[in-house]
Design an enzyme around this catalytic site. Structure first.
Site, PDB file in Angstrom:
ATOM      1  CD  GLU A   1      -3.049  -1.001   0.210  1.00 42.89           C
ATOM      2  OE1 GLU A   1      -3.067  -0.003  -0.533  1.00 42.89           O
ATOM      3  OE2 GLU A   1      -3.886  -1.921   0.137  1.00 42.89           O
TER       4      GLU A   1
ATOM      5  NE  ARG B   1      -3.802   2.712  -0.866  1.00 41.52           N
ATOM      6  CZ  ARG B   1      -5.056   2.645  -0.453  1.00 41.52           C
ATOM      7  NH1 ARG B   1      -5.695   3.719  -0.057  1.00 41.52           N
ATOM      8  NH2 ARG B   1      -5.684   1.480  -0.403  1.00 41.52           N
TER       9      ARG B   1
ATOM     10  CG  ASP C   1      -6.203  -7.165  -7.512  1.00 39.69           C
ATOM     11  OD1 ASP C   1      -5.178  -7.491  -6.903  1.00 39.69           O
ATOM     12  OD2 ASP C   1      -6.979  -6.273  -7.109  1.00 39.69           O
TER      13      ASP C   1
ATOM     14  CD  GLU D   1     -10.719  -1.483  -8.602  1.00 40.92           C
ATOM     15  OE1 GLU D   1     -11.867  -1.110  -8.277  1.00 40.92           O
ATOM     16  OE2 GLU D   1      -9.739  -1.420  -7.826  1.00 40.92           O
TER      17      GLU D   1
ATOM     18  CB  THR E   1      -1.973  -1.234  -9.251  1.00 37.94           C
ATOM     19  OG1 THR E   1      -3.260  -1.823  -9.159  1.00 37.94           O
ATOM     20  CG2 THR E   1      -1.350  -1.140  -7.860  1.00 37.94           C
TER      21      THR E   1
HETATM   22  C1  DMJ Z   1      -6.301   0.576  -4.955  1.00 37.00           C
HETATM   23  O1  DMJ Z   1      -5.510   0.751  -3.842  1.00 37.00           O
HETATM   24  C2  DMJ Z   1      -5.551  -0.058  -6.067  1.00 37.00           C
HETATM   25  O2  DMJ Z   1      -6.213   0.146  -7.253  1.00 37.00           O
HETATM   26  C3  DMJ Z   1      -5.332  -1.528  -5.861  1.00 37.00           C
HETATM   27  O3  DMJ Z   1      -4.708  -2.122  -6.950  1.00 37.00           O
HETATM   28  C4  DMJ Z   1      -6.639  -2.207  -5.634  1.00 37.00           C
HETATM   29  N1  DMJ Z   1      -7.369  -1.596  -4.582  1.00 37.00           N
HETATM   30  C5  DMJ Z   1      -7.534  -0.173  -4.555  1.00 37.00           C
HETATM   31  C6  DMJ Z   1      -8.726   0.336  -5.341  1.00 37.00           C
HETATM   32  O4  DMJ Z   1      -9.800  -0.444  -5.353  1.00 37.00           O
END
Ligand code: DMJ
Length: 696
Positions: free
Chosen positions: A326, A330, A459, A594, A683
């Protein structure tokens, strides 16, 4: 027979004023003209004079009628301006800290870890039962605005804490609630001026999204702050349609930011209902996740004040456990992309500092990193209950660490994450390219084998295979091979169609049993497939992307709020009327990105405006059901209940970092705004440059 003749003149029916006799319906009809001719000259002059008087009177009274109408629209405008005015607090003005300021933050597991099952929390009626009948539902246009007294929401529980200590803000709920009531009463006068609709306890700002909002001044003010690459800002010459939508997203961002600024400044997440904050790592998560979105949207003032905070307040010298994944996607990702967009060294310096503090996570017997690192002490460990790491977590940090090596010329960052990919590439236990969800940090082997999903915990492994290959100039063959194999595995084992409406979806496999269940998280896949197809991968990837995009759209469209549930189940039986089934525990919506992410890719590659329209519908639903009047947006408990969606009192940082950013990019017709041939999005929607291909 002839049809009745059409009358080509206007006639008036005049009854004889002197006759009260009922003439059996046979009124005498006379044309106006004949009547007129029967009048004396004096009578005619008198009538003409009266008509002239009437006309003059009508003309004189027009301004006051117009004024009345203008009064209504001015009020609307004022209310909007009032909102903006509140946003426009002087940069650097630091809001008061919430009641948890100074407390040691405790980490909790992030939302990517999957659907947290949270029981619905009953929300008390704010207006009483009658209000429901009166208001009938959320679509009521609010023109006249009676002062509605806002009642405080009770603090809600967020997703259950999965790590030690739980979420600080959850444990301090009671104390905070009392303080909020006082706060609310103080703000009562102000509230009267606000544009609020309330039903069954849900306080939602009346929908402004359908109004075309931009003013010339705002457009000018939105000019981005001297971009490093001028192409990475919005073109000022877009057609009128998209401009409105762009401005509405920007307005949504400002509203979210206002809530964060007023009640959570410098903290990780806003709790918009209780008007306080939640702490996860204590690193200003939302602020950093939002930096590049503000840059892209051209929000100069907001960007400047956030940058000021990064410069003066952000420190990683903290005795705090952070989640490697995370924090990487982020914070590290956010700092790196902001550095690229702004060219400001501050962000690279911060990224370097953070990157080096995350490195202890890789000191494991297997070289598969631990999930948690103490960035102050330099120690790392797996979660308390296991020595496993989540597959997606260890394989979705590569774009960021590789980029850090590129920028710093320090190869170690790249080496440690490449090593993880090499290990996973060789590892037994895959199923036609599909990977299990866990990997052991001691043995380096997959654990909990036999369960395969493209949702939570796996994912972004698939996403990063493709994106690393693109980032590296399409030279790393193992990555491509793993990606292609995985998509074949998806098609073979996980893709099915529903019985009733032939909707294509991606299910899960558990020890050879198919489960017709798809997390909203899987909706990243259409976008990723489209990205691959655009980069020369098989055309049938694009076909699958189109079909899955339709399904993700239906996951929103078929819900009463127009918002997707966290998890959807699909009906394989033709006889069942419904394609999508939502279980009670899965009805929440966390403001996830998403679907709009994939819509952005699909629109960029197909130019089919239906994708923009689908995104627009989603934005309007967010505005209708998740917007909190005083600032911020909230996750909700029940997408099937438009009367009581059940605000959960949390605004995830990815709503600003991803959801609103992708909506903005979706509505922009400027293909050079973060061109997909120049940038690859991590992501968490932070764009990083694609490296130039090495000379052949
Ligand atoms: C985000 O932190 C990122 O997109 C991660 O890959 C999946 N979860 C959240 C959003 O849903």
């Amino acid at each position: 027979m002839y049809p009745p003749s059409r009358k080509d003149f206007i006639s008036l029916t005049l009854s004889d004023p002197h006759s009260n006799a009922y003439n059996n319906g046979k009124h005498r009809r006379q044309s106006c003209w004949r009547k007129w001719k029967q009048l004396s000259r004096l009578q005619r002059s008198l009538i003409l004079f009266l008509l002239a008087l009437l006309l003059i009177f009508g003309l004189l009274s027009y301004p006051s009628i117009a004024e009345q109408w203008r009064g209504i629209s001015d009020r609307e405008e004022w209310l909007e301006l009032n909102d903006r005015g509140l946003n426009a607090a002087p940069p650097g003005a630091k809001p008061e800290l919430g009641p948890d300021a100074g407390k040691t933050p405790a980490p909790v597991a992030g939302p990517h870890l999957g659907p947290a099952v949270v029981p619905d929390v009953a929300v008390p009626d704010a207006l009483g039962p009658d209000a429901v009948e009166e208001l009938k539902g959320p679509n009521i246009p609010i023109l006249a605005k009676p002062p509605i007294k806002k009642k405080p929401f009770p603090s809600k529980r967020g997703p259950p804490s999965l790590q030690k200590g739980g979420n600080v803000s959850d444990t301090a709920g009671g104390e905070r609630q009392e303080q909020e009531v006082v706060h609310d009463e103080e703000g009562e006068e102000e509230d009267k001026e606000k544009k609020i609709v309330s039903w069954r306890g849900a306080m939602i700002e009346a929908d402004q999204a359908t109004e075309p909002p931009p003013s010339t001044n705002e457009k000018e003010a939105a000019a981005p702050p001297a971009p490093a690459n001028p192409a990475d800002t919005v073109s000022q010459t877009v057609s009128p349609g998209p401009v409105d939508r762009l401005e509405v997203v920007r307005e949504a961002f400002r509203h979210a930011w206002k809530g964060y600024k007023d009640y959570a400044w410098g903290h990780d997440e806003l709790k918009p209902i209780s008007k306080t904050f939640g702490e996860w790592f204590g690193l200003g998560l939302t602020l950093i996740d939002s930096l590049d979105t503000m840059w892209i949207m051209g929000l100069k003032e907001e960007f400047a004040e956030a940058k000021d905070w990064v410069e003066k307040e952000l420190t990683f010298q903290k005795n705090v456990d952070v989640n490697l994944f995370e924090t990487t996607i982020r914070i590290l990702g956010g700092l790196l992309s902001t550095y690229h967009l702004s060219g400001d060294q501050l962000f690279l310096d911060k990224a370097k500092d953070l990157g080096s503090r995350l490195m202890p996570a890789f000191k494991t017997p297997s070289k598969i990193p631990f999930s948690d690192v103490n960035i102050g002490k330099g120690t790392a460990h797996p979660p308390r209950w296991t020595s496993d790491s989540t597959l997606a977590e260890v394989t979705s940090i590569q774009l960021e660490f590789r980029e850090l090596s590129h920028l710093t010329q320090e190869p170690l960052y790249q080496e440690v994450v490449n090593e993880v990919m090499k290990l996973v590439h060789k590892l037994p236990g895959k199923h036609d390219g599909l990977v299990p969800m866990f990997i052991n940090t001691n043995s380096g082997q997959f654990s909990h084998k036999g369960v395969f999903t493209l949702g939570a915990r796996a994912d972004s492994y698939y996403e990063y295979l493709l994106k690393q290959w693109i980032q590296g100039g399409k030279t790393e063959d193992d990555l491509l091979e793993d990606y292609l194999q995985a998509i074949e595995g998806v098609k073979k084992h996980l893709v099915r169609q529903t019985g009733p409406g032939r909707l294509t979806f991606v299910g899960e496999l558990s020890h050879n049993r198919f489960n017709a269940k798809m997390d909203h998280l899987v909706c990243f896949l259409p976008g990723t497939l489209a990205l691959g197809a655009h980069n020369g991968l098989p055309g049938d990837h694009m076909d699958l992307a189109v079909q899955l995009m339709e399904t993700c759209h239906q996951m929103y469209k078929q819900m009463e709020t127009g918002l997707s549930p966290e998890i959807a189940h699909f009906s394989l039986q033709a006889s069942d009327g419904h394609d999508i089934i939502v279980k009670p525990a899965d009805r929440h919506n966390l403001l996830r990105p998403e679907t709009v992410e994939s819509l952005f890719y699909m629109y960029r590659y197909t130019k089919d405006t239906k994708y923009q329209d689908w995104g627009w519908e989603i934005l309007q639903s967010f505005n209708k059901y998740t917007k909190v009047p005083d600032g911020g947006y909230t996750s909700i408990n029940n997408v099937r209940d438009p009367v009581n969606p059940g605000p959960r009192d949390k605004m995830e940082s990815f709503f600003l970092g991803e959801t609103l950013k992708y909506l903005y990019l979706l509505f922009s017709d400027d293909l050079e705004l973060l061109s997909l041939d120049k940038y690859v999005f991590n992501t968490e929607a932070h764009p990083l440059p694609i490296w130039p291909s090495p000379p052949k």
